[in-house]
Write a protein that holds these residues in place. Structure first.
Motif, PDB file in Angstrom:
ATOM      1  N   VAL A 170     -20.476 -24.611   2.857  1.00  6.39           N
ATOM      2  CA  VAL A 170     -20.312 -24.785   4.302  1.00  6.39           C
ATOM      3  C   VAL A 170     -18.864 -24.484   4.658  1.00  6.39           C
ATOM      4  O   VAL A 170     -17.937 -25.002   4.015  1.00  6.39           O
ATOM      5  CB  VAL A 170     -20.675 -26.220   4.748  1.00  6.39           C
ATOM      6  N   SER A 171     -18.671 -23.631   5.653  1.00  5.19           N
ATOM      7  CA  SER A 171     -17.327 -23.284   6.107  1.00  5.19           C
ATOM      8  C   SER A 171     -17.256 -23.447   7.615  1.00  5.19           C
ATOM      9  O   SER A 171     -18.068 -22.880   8.351  1.00  5.19           O
ATOM     10  CB  SER A 171     -16.983 -21.841   5.714  1.00  5.19           C
ATOM     11  N   MET A 172     -16.295 -24.233   8.078  1.00  2.80           N
ATOM     12  CA  MET A 172     -16.105 -24.466   9.508  1.00  2.80           C
ATOM     13  C   MET A 172     -14.708 -24.021   9.909  1.00  2.80           C
ATOM     14  O   MET A 172     -13.752 -24.204   9.148  1.00  2.80           O
ATOM     15  CB  MET A 172     -16.296 -25.952   9.837  1.00  2.80           C
ATOM     16  N   HIS A 173     -14.597 -23.474  11.112  1.00  2.00           N
ATOM     17  CA  HIS A 173     -13.303 -22.982  11.604  1.00  2.00           C
ATOM     18  C   HIS A 173     -13.167 -23.409  13.055  1.00  2.00           C
ATOM     19  O   HIS A 173     -13.816 -22.853  13.945  1.00  2.00           O
ATOM     20  CB  HIS A 173     -13.224 -21.469  11.482  1.00  2.00           C
ATOM     21  N   THR A 174     -12.350 -24.422  13.300  1.00  2.00           N
ATOM     22  CA  THR A 174     -12.242 -24.994  14.634  1.00  2.00           C
ATOM     23  C   THR A 174     -10.779 -25.147  15.033  1.00  2.00           C
ATOM     24  O   THR A 174      -9.863 -24.871  14.262  1.00  2.00           O
ATOM     25  CB  THR A 174     -12.907 -26.383  14.672  1.00  2.00           C
ATOM     26  N   GLY A 175     -10.610 -25.641  16.268  1.00  2.00           N
ATOM     27  CA  GLY A 175      -9.293 -26.048  16.722  1.00  2.00           C
ATOM     28  C   GLY A 175      -9.133 -27.536  16.507  1.00  2.00           C
ATOM     29  O   GLY A 175      -9.547 -28.080  15.482  1.00  2.00           O
ATOM     30  N   GLU A 176      -8.579 -28.213  17.487  1.00  2.00           N
ATOM     31  CA  GLU A 176      -8.377 -29.660  17.363  1.00  2.00           C
ATOM     32  C   GLU A 176      -9.717 -30.380  17.393  1.00  2.00           C
ATOM     33  O   GLU A 176     -10.585 -30.098  18.222  1.00  2.00           O
ATOM     34  CB  GLU A 176      -7.489 -30.152  18.509  1.00  2.00           C
ATOM     35  N   MET A 177      -9.900 -31.318  16.483  1.00  2.00           N
ATOM     36  CA  MET A 177     -11.135 -32.107  16.412  1.00  2.00           C
ATOM     37  C   MET A 177     -10.768 -33.589  16.346  1.00  2.00           C
ATOM     38  O   MET A 177      -9.888 -33.987  15.597  1.00  2.00           O
ATOM     39  CB  MET A 177     -11.954 -31.729  15.179  1.00  2.00           C
ATOM     40  N   ASN A 178     -11.473 -34.409  17.165  1.00  2.00           N
ATOM     41  CA  ASN A 178     -11.331 -35.860  17.061  1.00  2.00           C
ATOM     42  C   ASN A 178     -12.662 -36.447  16.617  1.00  2.00           C
ATOM     43  O   ASN A 178     -13.629 -35.707  16.364  1.00  2.00           O
ATOM     44  CB  ASN A 178     -10.861 -36.457  18.393  1.00  2.00           C
ATOM     45  N   SER A 179     -12.738 -37.750  16.518  1.00  2.00           N
ATOM     46  CA  SER A 179     -13.948 -38.370  15.971  1.00  2.00           C
ATOM     47  C   SER A 179     -15.186 -38.069  16.804  1.00  2.00           C
ATOM     48  O   SER A 179     -16.294 -37.955  16.272  1.00  2.00           O
ATOM     49  CB  SER A 179     -13.747 -39.882  15.860  1.00  2.00           C
ATOM     50  N   SER A 180     -15.016 -37.913  18.121  1.00  2.00           N
ATOM     51  CA  SER A 180     -16.173 -37.649  18.993  1.00  2.00           C
ATOM     52  C   SER A 180     -16.554 -36.172  19.040  1.00  2.00           C
ATOM     53  O   SER A 180     -17.572 -35.820  19.650  1.00  2.00           O
ATOM     54  CB  SER A 180     -15.878 -38.156  20.405  1.00  2.00           C
ATOM     55  N   SER A 181     -15.746 -35.297  18.425  1.00  2.00           N
ATOM     56  CA  SER A 181     -16.053 -33.859  18.452  1.00  2.00           C
ATOM     57  C   SER A 181     -17.190 -33.507  17.506  1.00  2.00           C
ATOM     58  O   SER A 181     -17.798 -32.436  17.636  1.00  2.00           O
ATOM     59  CB  SER A 181     -14.809 -33.048  18.062  1.00  2.00           C
TER      60      SER A 181
END
Length: 758
Positions: free
Chosen positions: A529-540
């Motif tokens: 599994v590969s994920m590429h995101t920006g800013e993430m918080n617990s609710s994201s």
């Protein structure tokens, strides 16, 4: 007389600064490299000034003002050089500040040399020589007046050109014409992926007429499908706005406004900006500035409405296509017999004039038997559908995969796990393949070499160490053309997202894909599994069941990042890679190692700022074999119980610049083969029992300048084969060479490496 005074004062300032540089006793490698470059810049400037004084050159008011301004900067530079002599290597803030100051000073000297020797001053000088009957001296001095800038080596220079370029001479002339049109500010080079857009833009940057116009003011920025827009704007500020300090940008819009305002108030010299691989018009809108004397060239697969002019790059003519194919397929260009001739023509016609397809397929057929040529030509003739878009193009490229065995195809598909336009650590790929496919280290490395031999990836070594012999790959990186990455991702696709062996994000997104969210009622069976995101918080995050996942890669680009809560339920996870690709280190939260990953064999955390101490539970993951914590500037200590990791083979602490001490229990890691403390500027010593690490085969301790002696126990490390060090730390090992007869010292030459400071 005023001219002589101005010239003499400047000459004196140059001599004083040059003397200070030559006398400076600097031990910090990065600063020493800046000193060498500053010395070269000063030496290139001196002959011009001295010759001008000797001939009593007539100065304009602007030239005299420039000369006086540079004179003041040189005096300030002398003070800076004296400060560098007293600088301690662990003072990272000052080191970064002084290096920046030296770079700015060198830039000003080069700009003065070029501006004054190639424009007004040089014209006046030439007239003066003519009046005195000394024209022949012009040619002698002319060899010194123009400094040639190697654009490919500069921070924002274009990529290096291939060994040979085919069929782009005409397009280069046509693009040059578009660029110099008075009614054109932004010109786009558009065409199919792999058709040579980036190569053409790179040729344009090196064109003699273009360089005569823009001189050293040519800047090349890679944008890509998942751009760090704020980071690009920051680099633009450094290059286009010659202010000493860069302001803090609150967001992209603020950066755009400040850049636009600053350049609008300044009369720019002609500047060329190239934005390579632009995908989005909304991104392009933030990166183009319609300022007098500023020209922008973009490359893209899309024709945008924002462009003043579009140059559509066509595919190659058949004759150029054949030349490129033969250059790739044969050791000697066009050196094929009649038996290959017909198949060569069929393959070239099937490639539809696309340079990337011709090159990749050509290389894949080099030294191959006639039967392989026949089957490749037949597949191209049939025209099977491979990609949903650009069918002809992807049909061509897919033929390169037919010669791969099943194992190598899987390895190729795994390349889609990593962000585009980013260097991939070879060690990460090799470790993945060891865990996923049960390969040995040697077999995994050979797989990487096979992909490279087929030009499906490009391998770049940071040093010349033999990676196979050492069994350590930390200095080896993988690069991949974005189109080949698309091919890797396409080859990894399946019919049902929950059933795919790989769960990958195509590009960086602010949130996870909706196609995943809609299917959370069922488990995802992916191994990777590969994920590429920006800013993430617990609710994201939303809950995901990943019972079979063995490799999790979390790529992100932000200053804060909350790890996904569902990591707690991934009991089969063996490899966890957390990589921050932004310009600043990130605050990482949500990491609770204890009891989470009983099967974990590899943990990599890159560029995280708030990692002060490792969780104590980490030392209970007995199966852990690799722990990599690179560029974590706040890490101050390792847990005392780290010696419990009895299976740990690789421990990398590269550029953990606050780490001062190493725990004694480190010496219990009997399985440790590789230990990396490079750029750990504050470590002052190794534990007394360090020599108990008898299984250690390689140490990287370059730029550990606070270490002044080694423990006597290192004489016990009979298995040690390689020590990577700098010129200063190499001396620490010299007394032990007679006892460690198999040990080799790989002394890394001084290099500019400030990446871990920014």
């Amino acid at each position: 007389m005023a001219n002589l005074i101005s010239g003499a004062a400047l000459a004196n300032a140059v001599r004083e600064l040059l003397d200070a540089v030559l006398e400076a006793k600097v031990r910090i490698p990065e600063i020493k490299d800046h000193m060498k470059r500053l010395k070269c810049a000063l030496e290139s400037l001196s002959p011009l000034i001295e010759e001008a004084i000797r001939l009593d050159m007539v100065l304009t008011d602007r030239q005299r003002e420039d000369m006086n301004g540079l004179c003041c900067q040189l005096r300030e530079g002398k003070e800076l050089v004296l400060k560098c002599s007293k600088l301690c290597c662990f003072n990272l803030r000052k080191k970064h500040e002084y290096a920046k100051g030296l770079t700015e000073l060198e830039t000003e000297i080069l700009r003065f040399s070029q501006a004054n020797s190639q424009t007004d001053t040089w014209v006046d000088f030439k007239k003066l020589l003519s009046l005195k009957g000394l024209d022949e001296k012009l040619d002698v001095l002319g060899g010194k007046r123009g400094m040639v800038v190697d654009l490919s080596d500069s921070t924002n220079g274009p990529p290096r050109l291939p060994e040979k370029v085919f069929g782009l001479e005409g397009p280069l002339r046509e693009l040059q014409t578009e660029l110099f049109r008075k009614d054109v500010s932004v010109v786009g080079v558009c065409g199919l992926p792999g058709c040579g857009k980036t190569t053409l833009a790179s040729m344009l940057c090196r064109d003699k007429i273009v360089r005569a116009t823009f001189k050293e003011r040519i800047f090349f920025f890679t944008v890509s499908n998942s751009p760090d827009v704020l980071g690009i704007l920051q680099r633009m500020w450094r290059q286009l706005v010659k202010a000493k300090d860069m302001p803090r940008f609150f967001n992209e819009e603020d950066a755009v406004k400040q850049l636009s305002d600053n350049m609008s108030y300044t009369e720019l010299q002609p500047v060329l900006v190239v934005l390579d691989d632009v995908w989005s018009e909304s991104v392009l809108e933030k990166l183009i500035f319609r300022i007098p004397n500023l020209k922008t060239v973009i490359t893209s697969r899309t024709k945008f409405e924002l462009l003043d002019s579009t140059y559509s790059l066509r595919t190659l003519k058949e004759s150029d296509s054949m030349d490129l194919f033969c250059h790739s397929a044969f050791v000697q260009d066009n050196a094929f017999g009649d038996t290959y001739k017909e198949f060569a023509y069929q393959i070239v016609r099937g490639c539809k004039g696309l340079p990337l397809a011709l090159e990749v397929i050509g290389h894949s057929l080099r030294h191959k038997p006639l039967t392989i040529w026949h089957s490749t030509a037949e597949m191209l003739r049939q025209g099977d559908r491979v990609f949903d878009d650009h069918k002809d193009l992807l049909n061509c490229l897919s033929t390169t995969l037919t010669s791969l065995d099943d194992q190598l195809r899987k390895c190729f598909a795994d390349l889609g796990c990593f962000p585009e336009d980013e260097k991939i650590p070879a060690a990460s790929l090799i470790d993945m393949w060891i865990e996923l496919y049960g390969l040995s280290e040697h077999e995994a490395y050979v797989a990487l070499l096979k992909l490279s031999a087929r030009y499906l990836v490009t391998l770049v070594e940071r040093t010349r160490n033999d990676a196979v012999e050492d069994g350590i790959f930390n200095d080896l990186f993988v690069f991949q053309h974005d189109l080949l990455r698309d091919l890797a991702m396409y080859s990894a696709k399946g019919n049902h997202v929950n059933q795919n062996a790989r769960l990958l994000m195509n590009q960086r997104e602010d949130v996870l894909p909706n196609s995943w969210k809609e299917r959370t009622d069922q488990p995802f069976l992916a191994q990777v599994v590969s994920m590429h995101t920006g800013e993430m918080n617990s609710s994201s995050w939303f809950d995901m069941k990943l019972p079979n996942t063995e490799v999790m890669i979390l790529n992100f680009m932000s200053e804060t990042y909350y790890l996904p809560p569902f990591l707690e339920n991934m009991e089969n996870l063996k490899v966890l890679i957390v990589a921050n690709h932004s310009l600043s280190p990130a605050d990482l939260t949500g990491l609770n190692i204890a009891d989470m990953f009983p099967e974990l064999t590899e943990l990599e955390i890159d560029y995280c700022s708030n990692l002060v101490r490792l969780p104590p539970g980490l030392c209970e993951i007995i199966k852990l074999q690799k722990l990599s914590l690179s560029k974590c500037p706040d890490l101050i200590e390792l847990p005392e119980r780290i010696g419990n990791l009895s299976n740990l083979e690789v421990l990398s602490l590269h550029a953990c610049t606050s780490l001062e001490d190493l725990p004694n229990s480190l010496c219990k890691l009997k399985s440790l083969r590789f230990f990396d403390v490079s750029d750990c500027a504050t470590i002052s010593s190794f534990p007394d029992e360090f020599g108990d690490l008898t299984g250690l085969r390689k140490i990287n301790m370059r730029w550990c300048l606070q270490v002044t002696e080694l423990p006597v126990s290192v004489k016990q490390m009979e298995g040690l084969r390689v020590v990577v060090c700098d010129e200063d730390t190499a001396g620490l090992w010299e007394p032990f060479k007679c006892m460690l007869t198999d040990m080799e010292l790989h002394v890394v030459k001084e290099e500019v490496n400030l990446n871990f400071l920014t």
